[in-house]
Design a protein around this motif. Sequence first.
Motif, PDB file in Angstrom:
ATOM      1  N   ILE A  50       0.846  -1.268   0.050  1.00  0.00           N
ATOM      2  CA  ILE A  50       0.051  -0.007  -0.182  1.00  0.00           C
ATOM      3  C   ILE A  50       0.858   1.358   0.194  1.00  0.00           C
ATOM      4  CG2 ILE A  50      -1.710   1.306   1.296  1.00  0.00           C
ATOM      5  CD1 ILE A  50      -2.949  -1.282   0.161  1.00  0.00           C
ATOM      6  N   GLY A  51       0.578   2.190  -0.702  1.00  0.00           N
ATOM      7  CA  GLY A  51       1.496   3.321  -1.194  1.00  0.00           C
ATOM      8  C   GLY A  51       1.083   4.647  -0.201  1.00  0.00           C
ATOM      9  N   PRO A  52       1.702   5.466  -0.313  1.00  0.00           N
ATOM     10  CA  PRO A  52       1.369   6.898   0.756  1.00  0.00           C
ATOM     11  C   PRO A  52      -0.002   7.449   0.348  1.00  0.00           C
ATOM     12  CG  PRO A  52       3.200   7.168  -1.018  1.00  0.00           C
ATOM     13  CD  PRO A  52       2.651   5.863  -1.141  1.00  0.00           C
ATOM     14  N   GLN A  53      -0.527   7.077  -0.789  1.00  0.00           N
ATOM     15  CA  GLN A  53      -2.146   7.699  -1.002  1.00  0.00           C
ATOM     16  C   GLN A  53      -3.103   6.521  -0.620  1.00  0.00           C
ATOM     17  OE1 GLN A  53       0.319   8.518  -3.821  1.00  0.00           O
ATOM     18  NE2 GLN A  53       0.796  10.322  -2.241  1.00  0.00           N
ATOM     19  N   GLY A  54      -2.564   5.463  -0.252  1.00  0.00           N
ATOM     20  CA  GLY A  54      -3.660   4.236  -0.060  1.00  0.00           C
ATOM     21  C   GLY A  54      -3.814   3.414  -1.028  1.00  0.00           C
ATOM     22  N   GLN A  55      -2.911   3.864  -1.889  1.00  0.00           N
ATOM     23  CA  GLN A  55      -3.098   2.832  -3.413  1.00  0.00           C
ATOM     24  C   GLN A  55      -2.294   1.439  -3.377  1.00  0.00           C
ATOM     25  OE1 GLN A  55      -0.855   5.307  -2.747  1.00  0.00           O
ATOM     26  NE2 GLN A  55       0.512   5.246  -4.303  1.00  0.00           N
ATOM     27  N   ARG A  56      -2.612   0.559  -4.020  1.00  0.00           N
ATOM     28  CA  ARG A  56      -2.118  -0.651  -4.240  1.00  0.00           C
ATOM     29  C   ARG A  56      -0.774  -0.601  -4.805  1.00  0.00           C
ATOM     30  NH1 ARG A  56      -5.559  -5.054  -2.910  1.00  0.00           N
ATOM     31  NH2 ARG A  56      -3.965  -6.832  -3.318  1.00  0.00           N
ATOM     32  N   LEU A  57       0.391  -1.091  -4.591  1.00  0.00           N
ATOM     33  CA  LEU A  57       1.473  -1.294  -5.061  1.00  0.00           C
ATOM     34  C   LEU A  57       2.083  -2.574  -4.937  1.00  0.00           C
ATOM     35  CD1 LEU A  57       3.234   2.050  -3.894  1.00  0.00           C
ATOM     36  CD2 LEU A  57       2.149   1.668  -6.077  1.00  0.00           C
ATOM     37  N   ASP A  58       2.945  -2.956  -5.636  1.00  0.00           N
ATOM     38  CA  ASP A  58       3.485  -4.194  -5.473  1.00  0.00           C
ATOM     39  C   ASP A  58       4.871  -3.780  -4.452  1.00  0.00           C
ATOM     40  OD1 ASP A  58       5.954  -4.083  -7.195  1.00  0.00           O
ATOM     41  OD2 ASP A  58       5.122  -4.637  -8.739  1.00  0.00           O
ATOM     42  N   GLY A  65       8.079  -4.208  -4.844  1.00  0.00           N
ATOM     43  CA  GLY A  65       9.167  -3.391  -5.448  1.00  0.00           C
ATOM     44  C   GLY A  65       8.848  -2.079  -5.770  1.00  0.00           C
ATOM     45  N   GLU A  66       7.673  -1.600  -6.083  1.00  0.00           N
ATOM     46  CA  GLU A  66       7.209  -0.328  -6.512  1.00  0.00           C
ATOM     47  C   GLU A  66       7.279   0.521  -4.948  1.00  0.00           C
ATOM     48  OE1 GLU A  66       4.019  -0.497  -9.927  1.00  0.00           O
ATOM     49  OE2 GLU A  66       3.299  -1.247  -8.010  1.00  0.00           O
ATOM     50  N   ARG A  67       6.822  -0.330  -3.919  1.00  0.00           N
ATOM     51  CA  ARG A  67       6.779   0.304  -2.604  1.00  0.00           C
ATOM     52  C   ARG A  67       8.267   0.650  -2.106  1.00  0.00           C
ATOM     53  NH1 ARG A  67       5.113   3.663   1.179  1.00  0.00           N
ATOM     54  NH2 ARG A  67       4.546   2.611   3.180  1.00  0.00           N
ATOM     55  N   ILE A  68       8.932  -0.439  -2.148  1.00  0.00           N
ATOM     56  CA  ILE A  68      10.510  -0.036  -1.839  1.00  0.00           C
ATOM     57  C   ILE A  68      10.916   0.914  -2.508  1.00  0.00           C
ATOM     58  CG2 ILE A  68      12.828  -1.332  -1.802  1.00  0.00           C
ATOM     59  CD1 ILE A  68      11.319  -3.714  -0.819  1.00  0.00           C
ATOM     60  N   GLU A  69      10.731   0.875  -4.054  1.00  0.00           N
ATOM     61  CA  GLU A  69      11.575   2.092  -4.479  1.00  0.00           C
ATOM     62  C   GLU A  69      10.888   3.610  -4.237  1.00  0.00           C
ATOM     63  OE1 GLU A  69      14.131   2.570  -6.554  1.00  0.00           O
ATOM     64  OE2 GLU A  69      14.397   0.312  -5.998  1.00  0.00           O
ATOM     65  N   GLU A  70       9.466   3.558  -3.913  1.00  0.00           N
ATOM     66  CA  GLU A  70       8.910   4.892  -3.523  1.00  0.00           C
ATOM     67  C   GLU A  70       9.544   5.246  -2.458  1.00  0.00           C
ATOM     68  OE1 GLU A  70       6.526   7.027  -1.025  1.00  0.00           O
ATOM     69  OE2 GLU A  70       6.316   4.893  -0.491  1.00  0.00           O
ATOM     70  N   ILE A  71       9.640   4.268  -1.280  1.00  0.00           N
ATOM     71  CA  ILE A  71      10.063   4.662   0.049  1.00  0.00           C
ATOM     72  C   ILE A  71      11.672   5.325  -0.124  1.00  0.00           C
ATOM     73  CG2 ILE A  71      11.169   3.726   2.128  1.00  0.00           C
ATOM     74  CD1 ILE A  71       8.757   1.977   2.088  1.00  0.00           C
ATOM     75  N   LEU A  72      12.416   4.649  -0.988  1.00  0.00           N
ATOM     76  CA  LEU A  72      13.797   5.073  -1.182  1.00  0.00           C
ATOM     77  C   LEU A  72      13.997   6.292  -2.014  1.00  0.00           C
ATOM     78  CD1 LEU A  72      15.559   1.652  -2.524  1.00  0.00           C
ATOM     79  CD2 LEU A  72      15.772   2.756  -0.061  1.00  0.00           C
ATOM     80  N   ARG A  73      13.023   6.602  -2.887  1.00  0.00           N
ATOM     81  CA  ARG A  73      12.961   8.082  -3.530  1.00  0.00           C
ATOM     82  C   ARG A  73      12.302   9.080  -2.473  1.00  0.00           C
ATOM     83  NH1 ARG A  73       9.976   5.142  -7.462  1.00  0.00           N
ATOM     84  NH2 ARG A  73       8.299   5.895  -6.603  1.00  0.00           N
ATOM     85  N   ARG A  74      11.590   8.791  -1.615  1.00  0.00           N
ATOM     86  CA  ARG A  74      11.017   9.847  -0.532  1.00  0.00           C
ATOM     87  C   ARG A  74      11.987  10.180   0.345  1.00  0.00           C
ATOM     88  NH1 ARG A  74       7.053   8.058   3.599  1.00  0.00           N
ATOM     89  NH2 ARG A  74       7.097   6.250   2.028  1.00  0.00           N
ATOM     90  N   TYR A  75      13.121   9.414   0.751  1.00  0.00           N
ATOM     91  CA  TYR A  75      14.115   9.585   1.788  1.00  0.00           C
ATOM     92  C   TYR A  75      15.387   9.955   1.002  1.00  0.00           C
ATOM     93  CZ  TYR A  75      10.540   8.512   5.302  1.00  0.00           C
ATOM     94  OH  TYR A  75       9.477   8.452   5.921  1.00  0.00           O
ATOM     95  N   PRO A  76      16.241  10.809   1.451  1.00  0.00           N
ATOM     96  CA  PRO A  76      17.420  11.012   0.864  1.00  0.00           C
ATOM     97  C   PRO A  76      18.387   9.954   1.185  1.00  0.00           C
ATOM     98  CG  PRO A  76      16.917  12.794   2.494  1.00  0.00           C
ATOM     99  CD  PRO A  76      15.707  11.806   2.471  1.00  0.00           C
ATOM    100  N   SER A  77      19.503   9.614   0.352  1.00  0.00           N
ATOM    101  CA  SER A  77      20.428   8.463   0.561  1.00  0.00           C
ATOM    102  C   SER A  77      21.028   8.694   1.826  1.00  0.00           C
ATOM    103  CB  SER A  77      21.368   8.366  -0.649  1.00  0.00           C
ATOM    104  OG  SER A  77      22.117   9.711  -0.617  1.00  0.00           O
ATOM    105  N   GLN A  78      21.149   9.510   2.680  1.00  0.00           N
ATOM    106  CA  GLN A  78      21.870   9.667   3.674  1.00  0.00           C
ATOM    107  C   GLN A  78      20.958   9.548   4.971  1.00  0.00           C
ATOM    108  OE1 GLN A  78      21.403  12.372   1.710  1.00  0.00           O
ATOM    109  NE2 GLN A  78      20.870  14.194   3.040  1.00  0.00           N
ATOM    110  N   SER A  79      19.660   9.484   4.606  1.00  0.00           N
ATOM    111  CA  SER A  79      18.536   9.033   5.922  1.00  0.00           C
ATOM    112  C   SER A  79      18.534   7.951   6.225  1.00  0.00           C
ATOM    113  CB  SER A  79      17.170   9.315   5.221  1.00  0.00           C
ATOM    114  OG  SER A  79      16.266   8.845   5.925  1.00  0.00           O
ATOM    115  N   PRO A  80      18.514   7.596   7.595  1.00  0.00           N
ATOM    116  CA  PRO A  80      18.527   6.367   8.192  1.00  0.00           C
ATOM    117  C   PRO A  80      17.300   5.364   7.792  1.00  0.00           C
ATOM    118  CG  PRO A  80      18.549   8.065  10.006  1.00  0.00           C
ATOM    119  CD  PRO A  80      18.485   8.589   8.428  1.00  0.00           C
ATOM    120  N   VAL A  81      16.404   6.132   7.398  1.00  0.00           N
ATOM    121  CA  VAL A  81      15.243   5.276   6.639  1.00  0.00           C
ATOM    122  C   VAL A  81      15.655   4.737   5.277  1.00  0.00           C
ATOM    123  CG1 VAL A  81      12.860   5.248   5.812  1.00  0.00           C
ATOM    124  CG2 VAL A  81      13.469   6.641   7.982  1.00  0.00           C
ATOM    125  N   HIS A  82      16.259   5.541   4.425  1.00  0.00           N
ATOM    126  CA  HIS A  82      16.877   4.756   3.130  1.00  0.00           C
ATOM    127  C   HIS A  82      17.653   3.805   3.410  1.00  0.00           C
ATOM    128  CE1 HIS A  82      17.662   6.025  -1.234  1.00  0.00           C
ATOM    129  NE2 HIS A  82      18.671   5.295  -0.779  1.00  0.00           N
TER     130      HIS A  82
END
Length: 185
Positions: free
Chosen positions: A132-140, A142-159
């Motif tokens: 489930i993505g940030p707007q409540g939409q269905r994702l697979d 791989g898409e969700r992991i990529e969405e999280i990685l895009r949302r947080y900068p590479s130096q972020s602990p989350v990323h």
Amino acid sequence: MSDLIAQAQQLAGELLDSPALVERWAHVQGVGRRAAELSVTVQPAERNLLVAAAWLHDIGYAPGLAATGLHSLDGARYLRQHGYAPQLVGLIAHHTCARFEAAERGLADQLEDYPLDDGPLMDALVTADLTIGPQGQRLDVGERIEEILRRYPSQSPVHRAIQHAAPVLRAHVRRTLARLDRPEP
């Protein structure tokens, strides 16, 4: 609907349904619905627990609860302080491989205070969160992991944590989908 799920929905709404957290609230609602779909992958006695955990998994982002920077730990602390069952608290503490982010933030020892369920119940919770993505939409996944990685900068602990945890996260999803007799998306 069980009392536990109703209580979880109400608490999540009180904490997250605000203009500042519009996307977070949409995501949580979607994860709650997805967990209900995935509940057939866990024991009948655990189904309400799964759905309640889905509704509560991101409460640590709520203003007033966010203290450590690790939302799963902050949410678990709140629930423990308010007398929720240890199994539910542990699911919130450890959801979506929180141990990786805890290590990045130097909080691994604090996360160890909570029980870790690493079976079908956690698999289903992780799957609900990662499909489930940030707007409540269905994702697979791989898409969700990529969405999280895009949302947080590479130096972020989350990323960094998501990068390291990706194979484990995918394994959670793969096991859940196998229990549904469906191939991984």
